[in-house]
Design a protein around this motif. Structure first.
Motif, short mmCIF file in Angstrom:
data_model
loop_
_atom_site.label_atom_id
_atom_site.label_comp_id
_atom_site.label_asym_id
_atom_site.label_seq_id
_atom_site.Cartn_x
_atom_site.Cartn_y
_atom_site.Cartn_z
N LEU A 64 -61.12 -71.23 -15.55
CA LEU A 64 -61.48 -70.61 -16.83
C LEU A 64 -62.45 -69.45 -16.62
O LEU A 64 -62.40 -68.45 -17.35
N CYS A 65 -63.30 -69.58 -15.61
CA CYS A 65 -64.24 -68.51 -15.29
C CYS A 65 -63.48 -67.27 -14.82
O CYS A 65 -63.76 -66.15 -15.26
N GLY A 66 -62.50 -67.49 -13.93
CA GLY A 66 -61.70 -66.37 -13.45
C GLY A 66 -60.95 -65.68 -14.58
O GLY A 66 -60.87 -64.45 -14.65
N TYR A 67 -60.42 -66.50 -15.49
CA TYR A 67 -59.69 -65.94 -16.64
C TYR A 67 -60.65 -65.18 -17.55
O TYR A 67 -60.33 -64.09 -18.04
N GLY A 68 -61.83 -65.75 -17.76
CA GLY A 68 -62.83 -65.09 -18.59
C GLY A 68 -63.27 -63.76 -18.01
O GLY A 68 -63.48 -62.78 -18.75
N ILE A 69 -63.39 -63.69 -16.69
CA ILE A 69 -63.77 -62.44 -16.05
C ILE A 69 -62.67 -61.40 -16.21
O ILE A 69 -62.95 -60.22 -16.46
N TYR A 70 -61.42 -61.84 -16.11
CA TYR A 70 -60.31 -60.90 -16.28
C TYR A 70 -60.33 -60.28 -17.68
O TYR A 70 -60.24 -59.06 -17.82
N ALA A 130 -60.67 -68.19 -8.72
CA ALA A 130 -61.05 -69.60 -8.68
C ALA A 130 -61.11 -70.10 -7.24
O ALA A 130 -62.02 -70.84 -6.86
N ALA A 131 -60.14 -69.69 -6.42
CA ALA A 131 -60.12 -70.11 -5.02
C ALA A 131 -61.31 -69.53 -4.27
O ALA A 131 -61.99 -70.24 -3.50
#
Length: 210
Positions: free
Chosen positions: A141-147, A191-192
């Motif tokens: 979710l963090c990665g998606y939020g950053i995108y 995320a990875a």
């Protein structure tokens, strides 16, 4: 204040010093956004510090965790400010590189320490496997939020300020996932990467280097 928080504060002050020197030297406020982004990056840490391990789960904790998850991407978001790096005379390129890398490091560290506090809180009430699943979900979710923050220019508060625009902008990612493969590829890779950094830092904490 915990020792690691003192070190984070020292690192933030170092970044602010670099920024102040740059502004005084150039009489230009380029990169001032780093100060604001750092303030936003402090929010998830401020929220996670209030979680009390061992406390019975309740509405207040759920609300805190929800708020934390909403603002969590603000911390590692600072990594993407490296996109702004390019030579801007008369400031030497190496000086700006130091400034941006320090800001990125601060964001990464704020995110990891905040996540550690959340993990510590969850470990008191849930199984280890469940907690690790939650950490994986938070990283995705963090990665998606950053995108959506970096490339779609939405902010955390748009959940309240502009929910219709936000939902409309995100709907296509789920309705047409293959047309938006870049979104999911970025999310998975971030995320990875973040998980690798996170668990490496945890290993460093638990081992004495010779």
């Amino acid at each position: 204040m915990k020792p690691v928080e003192k070190m984070i504060l020292l690192s933030i002050l170092f970044m602010c010093l670099l920024l102040a020197v740059r502004i005084c030297y150039t009489q230009n406020i380029a990169y001032i956004f780093l100060a604001w982004n750092t303030v936003l990056a402090l929010i998830p840490l401020a929220i996670s510090r209030k979680l009390k391990p061992g406390e019975a789960p309740g509405p207040r904790n759920i609300l805190q965790l929800s708020a934390w998850l909403l603002f969590f991407p603000n911390a590692p978001y600072l990594l993407t400010d490296l996109f702004h790096f390019h030579a801007k005379p008369p400031v030497p390129a190496w000086f700006d590189l130091f400034l941006l890398v320090t800001a990125a490091w601060n964001g990464l560290l704020l995110g990891m320490v905040s996540l550690m506090q959340v993990e510590h809180f969850l470990m008191a009430g849930f199984k280890k496997s469940t907690v690790h699943l939650c950490l994986a979900g938070a990283s995705l979710l963090c990665g998606y939020g950053i995108y959506i923050g970096r490339f779609m220019r939405f902010n955390s508060w748009d959940v309240i300020a502009a929910p219709h625009d936000l939902l409309q902008g995100l709907a296509a990612h789920f309705i047409h996932p293959f047309r938006n493969a870049e979104v999911w590829f970025f999310t998975a890779l971030f995320a990875a990467m973040f998980s690798l950094f996170y668990f490496t830092l945890k290993k460093l904490r638990s081992h004495t280097l010779c």
